[in-house]
Write an enzyme that holds these catalytic residues in place. Sequence first.
Site, mmCIF file in Angstrom:
data_model
loop_
_atom_site.group_PDB
_atom_site.id
_atom_site.type_symbol
_atom_site.label_atom_id
_atom_site.label_comp_id
_atom_site.label_asym_id
_atom_site.label_seq_id
_atom_site.Cartn_x
_atom_site.Cartn_y
_atom_site.Cartn_z
ATOM 1 C CE LYS A 83 -13.921 -35.362 33.274
ATOM 2 N NZ LYS A 83 -15.366 -35.173 33.437
ATOM 3 N N GLY A 183 -24.272 -19.845 26.731
ATOM 4 C CA GLY A 183 -23.934 -21.123 26.088
ATOM 5 C C GLY A 183 -25.192 -21.879 25.716
ATOM 6 N N GLY A 185 -25.281 -24.726 23.840
ATOM 7 C CA GLY A 185 -24.939 -26.058 23.372
ATOM 8 C C GLY A 185 -26.019 -27.039 23.788
ATOM 9 C CE LYS A 186 -23.800 -32.772 23.462
ATOM 10 N NZ LYS A 186 -23.269 -34.147 23.366
ATOM 11 C CB VAL A 187 -26.224 -28.610 28.931
ATOM 12 C CG1 VAL A 187 -26.882 -28.291 30.271
ATOM 13 C CG2 VAL A 187 -25.538 -29.963 28.990
ATOM 14 N N GLY A 188 -27.434 -26.210 27.301
ATOM 15 C CA GLY A 188 -28.093 -24.907 27.290
ATOM 16 C C GLY A 188 -29.410 -24.913 26.538
#
Length: 360
Positions: A83, A183, A185-188
């Site tokens: 990371k 959430g 967002g994009k994933v949610g």
Amino acid sequence: MGVFATTDDPGSTGHEQVVFCQDKQSGLKAIIGIYSTALGPALGGTRFYPYASEADALADVLDLSRGMAYKNALANLDLGGGKAVIWGDPEQLKSEALLRAYGRFVESLNGRYYTACDVGTYVADMDVIARETRYVTGRSVEHGGAGDSSILTAWGVYQGMRAAAEHVWGSPTLSGRRVGVAGLGKVGKYLTAHLLEDGAEVVATDVNPRAQEWVRATHPQVTLVDDTAALVASDIDVYAPCALGGALNDDTVPVLRAKVVTGAANNQLAHAGIEKVLADRGILYTPDYVVNAGGVIQVADEIEGFNFDRAKLRATRIFDTTREILRLADDEGVPPAVAADRLAERRMAEVGRLRAIHLR
């Protein structure tokens, strides 16, 4: 070029290598953490975040890179864990020069580390970084990449949730279940669509008014609640944390009414021991780094030359991996998080040792 510092002895963290990178002219200050290359080159995203201190940035990269090693191992990828973090406010500091300087540092590691998107970095940023290094994934479709990795992240979370449903209720479906999504967002957003298609009832919350407007317009059947505290305490069967880490903590777990926790957020367990509290309360927690691996599967596929159908098939197997972990947890009498760690460590040890066999 700027300052490059590296250590092959990062102390007791177990990391193989930690690299500190600085380019004063562009303002770049970055840390790359390589936890393990036992299974192959380390893969993990670059987080661009205004940490309060260098110590906070270092702690985050060490924790995240270790998590990537376990995630990649259980995703059955021939990749290790790494990371990177860029220390600073992306709104103020991000520039072509900074991103390209960072790309030079990634290239200098000669393929030990592949980077991708994370908080504060996007597909367009990966395209800029790739102008200086070959070791980039998560690129745009125009440049041969996978594009939005949240698509398969959500698909993988859904598969993990199906496996948990089978384990608890006997059938791999969320039909008729009430799922709380924290959430949007994009994933949610993608996860909500999968759940509705499966016949689930969805309750959701998000701090962003635009996300709330989106769900009202797109999925008016979704019930919105004021905040995460209200969601956690509501009458839900499944809790899906899809926003910030630390969602499972000393405040939320005692009042949580769900029987299953499966979500996309990273590092959901606020501290060691929370997994046991969940187990003692009869709540099945599917480890986040297992079920949210669809995104890394998607970007890893770019290394071979991206094929969406192949990547989706691999992400679908998160169902089988989750099922196996839940079985092991029952057989060994441990929480699923412990069983997942053991399975990942076993693969890293058994496959990693093969690198000692020298080929001519």
